[in-house]
Write a protein that holds these residues in place. Structure first.
Motif, short mmCIF file in Angstrom:
data_model
loop_
_atom_site.label_atom_id
_atom_site.label_comp_id
_atom_site.label_asym_id
_atom_site.label_seq_id
_atom_site.Cartn_x
_atom_site.Cartn_y
_atom_site.Cartn_z
N MET A 132 31.62 14.15 36.34
CA MET A 132 31.42 12.89 35.86
C MET A 132 29.95 12.59 35.54
O MET A 132 28.90 12.78 36.23
CB MET A 132 31.71 11.91 37.44
CG MET A 132 31.07 10.47 37.31
SD MET A 132 31.36 9.81 39.05
CE MET A 132 32.93 9.49 39.27
N ARG A 172 35.49 19.33 30.12
CA ARG A 172 35.94 17.92 29.90
C ARG A 172 35.09 17.00 30.91
O ARG A 172 34.99 17.59 31.87
CB ARG A 172 37.26 17.35 29.88
CG ARG A 172 38.04 18.23 28.57
CD ARG A 172 39.38 18.06 28.67
NE ARG A 172 39.95 16.71 28.72
CZ ARG A 172 39.93 16.00 27.41
NH1 ARG A 172 40.02 16.95 26.34
NH2 ARG A 172 40.53 14.83 27.40
N HIS A 208 34.30 12.81 32.75
CA HIS A 208 34.34 11.47 32.70
C HIS A 208 32.88 11.02 32.24
O HIS A 208 31.94 11.47 32.69
CB HIS A 208 34.74 10.93 34.03
CG HIS A 208 36.15 11.29 34.83
ND1 HIS A 208 37.19 10.89 33.89
CD2 HIS A 208 36.28 12.00 35.59
CE1 HIS A 208 38.19 11.49 34.55
NE2 HIS A 208 37.84 11.88 35.58
N ILE A 243 36.21 14.45 26.44
CA ILE A 243 36.07 13.30 27.26
C ILE A 243 37.36 13.12 27.84
O ILE A 243 38.53 13.23 27.38
CB ILE A 243 35.68 11.93 26.51
CG1 ILE A 243 35.68 10.85 27.29
CG2 ILE A 243 36.92 11.70 25.31
CD1 ILE A 243 34.20 10.62 27.94
N ASP A 244 37.24 12.87 29.29
CA ASP A 244 38.39 12.32 29.95
C ASP A 244 38.65 10.68 29.95
O ASP A 244 39.38 10.47 29.30
CB ASP A 244 38.46 12.86 31.50
CG ASP A 244 38.90 14.41 31.48
OD1 ASP A 244 39.74 14.71 30.65
OD2 ASP A 244 38.44 15.01 32.30
N ARG A 245 37.91 10.24 30.62
CA ARG A 245 37.85 8.69 30.70
C ARG A 245 36.13 8.26 30.59
O ARG A 245 35.45 9.11 31.13
CB ARG A 245 38.53 8.16 32.05
CG ARG A 245 40.04 8.45 32.09
CD ARG A 245 40.66 7.93 33.44
NE ARG A 245 42.02 8.07 33.27
CZ ARG A 245 43.05 7.04 33.41
NH1 ARG A 245 42.53 6.04 33.45
NH2 ARG A 245 44.14 7.42 33.20
N ALA A 246 36.10 6.88 30.18
CA ALA A 246 34.76 6.52 29.96
C ALA A 246 34.92 5.15 30.77
O ALA A 246 35.76 4.10 30.48
CB ALA A 246 34.69 6.25 28.60
N LEU A 293 39.75 5.69 37.66
CA LEU A 293 39.81 7.23 37.39
C LEU A 293 40.83 8.00 38.09
O LEU A 293 41.28 9.04 37.75
CB LEU A 293 38.54 8.09 37.89
CG LEU A 293 37.18 7.52 37.19
CD1 LEU A 293 35.86 8.37 37.80
CD2 LEU A 293 37.42 7.61 35.91
#
Length: 267
Positions: free
Chosen positions: A24, A88, A90, A112-115, A265
């Motif tokens: 993260m 990868r 967040h 990238i995973d999530r933003a 997440l």
């Protein structure tokens, strides 16, 4: 959290790294350093590898010597991931960090995973930002820092009536970090991020990663409608508005922010 340093295209970057699990990466607003995310680090470090970034020219990172592009900022994130051995991550970003989080997600979809993009915009600067912020920089150079008559405008840009009335620790935090800012770095960063920032709406239309956009109801810098326009530009983006919150949501409203991040997440 352990201190680490990474050499990047925008100088030596100071990081605070701690925890285990999925990465993260947290990038703050202009004039702030990675400690803006302390409440998130404390909450998530038992499940995530949390990386708090002092952005270029801020905190323990080396001073800026020139203006920069958002593409270069996204490259800084890549270089941080490479140095830490992270494939990868967040990306959590506030204001400047939110803009760069979107740039990174669009240009580096394999990293990238999530933003989570908070208190940010994808739009170019309007007339007020193109006029007021350069004046702030000029005045800061004349005064030798963000002090005296500049304290009020900086505080008003970051904090709304609720925080200024009920959260003295937030007021002290903003006053302290703003007063420590390096004037030369501030000039380059503010110029790059505010009056000269690009229109990223078309670019953000290419983002494939899941994105949560968060706005603060009391944010005078990027009002709800502007952040909503950013969310509308990102395919499938979720949008949330925090009440009693202005421009520094992670600092002002950590309980609700942590809940939003956690729910997003773990899905």
């Amino acid at each position: 959290m352990e201190d680490q340093y990474v050499e990047t295209v925008l100088g030596r970057i100071h990081l605070r790294v701690g925890g285990e699990g999925p990465a993260m990466v947290c990038w703050p607003s202009l004039l702030m350093d990675g400690t803006l995310w302390n409440a998130q680090a404390a909450y998530f470090a038992d499940r995530f590898r949390v990386v708090l970034v002092d952005p270029p020219g801020h905190g323990g990172s080396s001073p800026l010597t020139r203006e920069f592009s958002f593409t270069e900022c996204a490259q800084v994130v890549v270089q941080i991931l490479d140095a830490l051995g992270i494939d990868r991550a967040h990306l959590l970003g506030n204001s400047w960090g939110g803009m760069i989080g979107g740039t990174f997600a669009a240009l580096h979809p394999d990293r990238i995973d999530r933003a989570v993009l908070m208190n940010a915009t994808a739009s170019p600067a309007g007339l007020r930002h193109r006029l007021e912020y350069p004046m702030l920089v000029v005045t800061a150079r004349l005064l030798g820092g963000l002090r005296g008559p500049l304290v009020g405008p900086v505080r008003d840009a970051f904090l709304g009536p609720t925080s200024k009335r009920d959260r003295p620790e937030c007021v002290a935090f903003v006053n302290d970090l703003a007063s420590q800012a390096d004037v030369g770095s501030v000039r380059h960063a503010v110029t790059s991020v505010v009056p000269k920032r690009p229109d990223q709406r078309e670019l953000f239309g290419s983002i494939k990663a899941p994105v949560l956009v968060v706005a603060g109801r009391e944010d005078a810098t990027f009002p709800v409608a502007e952040s909503r326009a950013m969310a509308d530009a990102i395919p499938g983006a979720r949008f949330a508005v925090l009440e009693n919150t202005a421009h520094l949501a992670a600092l002002e409203n950590p309980v609700e922010v942590n809940s939003l991040i956690e729910d997003f997440l773990v899905q």
